[in-house]
Structures are given as structure tokens and as C-alpha cells.
Write an enzyme that holds these catalytic residues in place. Structure first.
Site, PDB file in Angstrom:
ATOM      1  N   SER A   7       0.844  -1.184   0.000  1.00 26.01           N
ATOM      2  CA  SER A   7       0.000   0.000   0.000  1.00 26.01           C
ATOM      3  C   SER A   7       0.878   1.233   0.000  1.00 26.01           C
ATOM      4  O   SER A   7       2.030   1.181   0.419  1.00 26.01           O
ATOM      5  CB  SER A   7      -0.910  -0.006   1.232  1.00 26.01           C
ATOM      6  OG  SER A   7      -1.575   1.216   1.370  1.00 26.01           O
ATOM      7  N   CYS A   8       0.319   2.355  -0.491  1.00 24.92           N
ATOM      8  CA  CYS A   8       1.102   3.590  -0.478  1.00 24.92           C
ATOM      9  C   CYS A   8       0.595   4.591   0.553  1.00 24.92           C
ATOM     10  O   CYS A   8       1.347   5.444   1.000  1.00 24.92           O
ATOM     11  CB  CYS A   8       1.137   4.231  -1.857  1.00 24.92           C
ATOM     12  SG  CYS A   8      -0.449   4.809  -2.472  1.00 24.92           S
ATOM     13  N   ASP A   9      -0.699   4.519   0.939  1.00 23.50           N
ATOM     14  CA  ASP A   9      -1.167   5.475   1.942  1.00 23.50           C
ATOM     15  C   ASP A   9      -2.160   4.871   2.917  1.00 23.50           C
ATOM     16  O   ASP A   9      -2.786   5.584   3.686  1.00 23.50           O
ATOM     17  CB  ASP A   9      -1.756   6.725   1.270  1.00 23.50           C
ATOM     18  CG  ASP A   9      -2.997   6.430   0.430  1.00 23.50           C
ATOM     19  OD1 ASP A   9      -3.555   5.333   0.539  1.00 23.50           O
ATOM     20  OD2 ASP A   9      -3.408   7.307  -0.336  1.00 23.50           O
ATOM     21  N   ILE A 251       4.408   9.982   1.739  1.00 23.38           N
ATOM     22  CA  ILE A 251       3.180   9.525   2.380  1.00 23.38           C
ATOM     23  C   ILE A 251       2.205  10.690   2.514  1.00 23.38           C
ATOM     24  O   ILE A 251       1.014  10.569   2.213  1.00 23.38           O
ATOM     25  CB  ILE A 251       3.477   8.913   3.768  1.00 23.38           C
ATOM     26  CG1 ILE A 251       4.422   7.716   3.634  1.00 23.38           C
ATOM     27  CG2 ILE A 251       2.178   8.484   4.447  1.00 23.38           C
ATOM     28  CD1 ILE A 251       3.916   6.601   2.764  1.00 23.38           C
TER      29      ILE A 251
END
Length: 384
Positions: A7-9, A251
Site C-alpha cells: 500500500s502507499c497510503d 506519504i
């Protein structure tokens, strides 16, 4: 699945990563930078058999009972980027692009599915089944931002409750979920028929369905995943708010077109007799915003200062053709937050106030019934 979820955020920390016996959920909502995100809550409700619910673009059959929910959402749509329900379930979604073409027809948005999963699921697994069932029945599609210019995508979801977490990946009506392996019954057959998978060896949804030439936003997400992983290891899963505020890793997004327009952190205590505590900014850029607490209770109420104006049937989202003009969706806290950006000293003083407010919230956790309202009111007074 052959590889762990990425996941990125969206983040989750499960014991023993969490110091105490609780699960921590965190998400940044990265959206068009001028988009307003509001915070709304809806009580549990019973609905007459055969009734329908109007989502962003389409109406679908309503459930006989819906759970109380709190939602952080782009103010122009029905669904939500992230939120929680009274059962201790949290869901966030992210945009993905796959080899499966995006349906040009209007259907359910991924953000609609977030709200529907929270309203109808009493656990992360139950919410996952709600989403996949609705996805297979109604599909996903439609404009994902408030503009006439095309911008649509598929979705991935992080679903969390007091006991476990699931990652749900989608490509059109197809899906795969990971805690233990679960997936759409036709997923591998479609991948093999399209020539995307040989049918041999381990099956990786992301490897099989990722496009050969991914959009730049997907490539940037990989960098954010690496940064987020390092931050989780550095902080041992304990300071989710600090992670969501981190700009060096990306982020906390702050680009010309997109930025973090809202943030959420939830503490889900394993003890079912204890309330779950949810923190929301309701304003952009968590490095400048205050995380304000919310808990479900009999006296729970919406806070007008973080709710956007309503335009009814004249809303450009509802009129055809859609998005022919813009309306002002700024709520009171958003306007105060933006005004503070013009003050040369606002950054330093806001940082100090933010730390104080959050420390007070955490120290007075047992008095959270009206604390969200008090924090918003104090924040607006500070801006003024």
C-alpha cells in the site's frame, strides 16, 4: 498469494507490532488538491423491505439494517475515502489501474463501496463480502473527481477490525483478497484466457493484472510503499500520525495536482467492552492539521463545522450532463484552515497548538464523547 500486500497510503499495525493489545489503522486520502473533504456521521437505521439507496451515480437495493458510520469523504459524492462503523470496522480505499479496462458507464464508485461495506458489515470479513458481492452485481465505474474531464480507476481496499485485517484488490468485477487466500472464482480463468498468466506456479494478483505501462501515479505509489514500510519499522507501528505526516517519503502528498486532503487514524482495542477511538483531520495536509478524536456513543452527533454546504437537486453532480459548473463546498473548518496558510507565522504556532491538542485528546480518552466538537471549536478559534 505469493507476496505480502502493499500500500502507499493505507497502513495497519497488528499486535505484536502494536505495543498494547490493539489494532491501529491509518490512511491518508490523496485527492485533487482543491477538493474539500468533509466529515459526516450517520446513525444506525432500519429500512423497509424493497427500499433503495441512491449512491453517487446509481441506486441499488437497500439493506434492511445499516450500522452507524463516521465517514471522511470528498464533499461532492455519496461514498467515502475512509471511515469506520460502530462495530469497530475501518475501511480505506486506493486507486489502481489494471489490464482490465475501466468501465465507461456509471456504476458504483470505489468510495461508494467503502460506505456500503461499513454500513452493512459487522466485521472486516463481512464487509469484504459485502463489497465483492456488490461489485459483482453492479460493477464499478464513473467519474472519480468533480470534473467533466475523464478520470476513473479501479480500487483496492484495506479492511480492518479488532481482530484482523484484509487487503482486497479489484480489476473490474474481478477481485482477490488476502489474509488467507480468497479470490473471485473466475479470477485465474480470466487471467489465463487473456494470456496474462500461464496457469503454473504461484499466482500474484498484482503481478498478473498490473498494466505493462502503468500510470505515473502507480510508479510513485511504489516509492511511497517503500517509505511507509521503513517508517513502520522505525516507529514499531506506534506513531501512525507521524507516519501520515511524513512528506519526505511522499506519504503526505503535496504535489501540484494532488495532495493529502484528509487523514484518519483509528485505535481498535481488542477488548470488545472498550470503545474504538477514531481520529480525523477533516482538513488537508496532516503535517499542518490536527487529528481530532471521535467515538460512537448514544449521544453521537454530527459537527456542522466540518460538514459542507448542500445543494440538493441543483448540485452539478446530480444534474445532467454532470459537472458543468463548480459550487463552493468549503466547510467552516476548511475555510479557517486555508486562511491560516496566508499567515507567515501560522506554521510554527499551529504546530505547537496541534501537539498540545492531540496530547490533550490522548490524555483525556475517557471523556471523548464531546471531544471532537471541542477540538474543532478550539482549532477554529485559534485560526481566527
Amino acid at each position: 498469494m505469493a507476496e505480502p500486500p502493499r500500500s502507499c497510503d493505507c497502513f495497519v499495525s497488528l499486535p505484536p507490532g502494536s505495543k498494547e493489545d490493539y489494532v491501529i489503522f491509518g490512511k491518508n486520502s490523496d485527492r485533487p488538491r482543491d477538493e474539500v473533504q468533509e466529515l459526516v456521521c450517520y446513525p444506525a437505521s432500519s429500512h423497509a423491505p424493497g427500499s433503495t439507496v441512491e449512491c453517487t451515480y446509481i441506486s441499488i437495493p437497500q439493506a434492511e439494517h445499516t450500522h452507524a458510520v463516521v465517514l471522511s469523504r470528498p464533499a461532492w459524492l455519496w461514498g467515502a475515502e475512509m471511515g469506520a462503523n460502530e462495530q469497530g470496522v475501518c475501511i480505506g480505499n486506493e486507486a489502481v489501474w489494471t489490464k482490465e479496462p475501466v468501465d465507461p458507464e456509471e456504476a458504483l464508485l470505489g468510495m461508494d463501496l467503502v460506505r456500503l461495506g461499513l454500513e452493512r458489515g459487522d466485521s472486516a470479513w463481512a464487509a469484504l463480502n459485502v463489497i465483492t458481492g456488490l461489485l459483482e452485481q453492479h460493477g464499478q465505474g464513473g467519474a472519480c473527481r468533480e470534473t467533466a474531464e475523464p478520470f476513473s480507476y479501479h480500487n483496492t481496499f484495506l479492511l480492518v477490525d479488532r481482530q484482523e485485517a484484509w487487503v482486497l484488490e479489484t480489476a473490474g468485477k474481478l477481485w482477490a483478497a488476502q489474509k488467507i487466500c480468497a479470490e473471485h472464482p473466475e479470477l485465474r480463468a480470466v487471467a489465463q484466457a487473456q494470456g496474462w498468466w500461464s496457469g503454473e506456479g504461484d499466482f500474484s494478483f498484482s503481478a498478473v493484472f498490473s498494466p505493462n505501462n502503468p500510470p505515473a501515479r502507480m510508479e510513485m505509489a511504489k516509492q511511497r510503499y517503500v517509505g511507509g514500510t521503513a517508517l513502520l519499522q522505525q516507529h514499531n507501528g506506534l506513531v501512525m500520525m507521524s507516519i501520515l505526516r511524513d512528506k519526505a517519503s511522499g506519504i503526505c502528498m503535496d504535489s501540484e495536482g494532488f495532495c493529502t486532503t484528509g487523514s484518519m487514524v483509528s485505535i481498535l482495542l481488542r477488548n470488545p467492552d472498550m470503545p474504538c477511538i477514531h481520529f480525523f483531520t477533516a482538513t488537508p495536509d496532516p503535517s499542518r492539521s490536527v487529528f481530532k478524536p471521535f467515538i460512537f456513543s448514544e449521544s453521537v452527533r454530527s459537527v456542522n463545522m466540518v460538514m459542507s454546504p448542500q445543494y440538493g437537486p441543483d448540485d452539478p453532480v446530480r444534474t445532467q450532463p454532470r459537472f458543468q459548473h463548480q459550487v463552493d463546498r468549503k466547510h467552516e473548518l476548511y475555510k479557517a484552515h486555508q486562511t491560516a496558510l496566508t499567515s507567515p507565522d501560522a506554521g510554527v504556532s499551529l504546530q505547537e497548538t496541534m501537539r498540545y491538542l492531540e496530547s490533550q485528546c490522548l490524555e483525556e480518552i475517557e471523556e471523548l464523547g464531546d471531544l471532537f466538537f471541542d477540538c474543532v471549536d478550539a482549532e477554529i478559534k485559534f485560526y481566527q
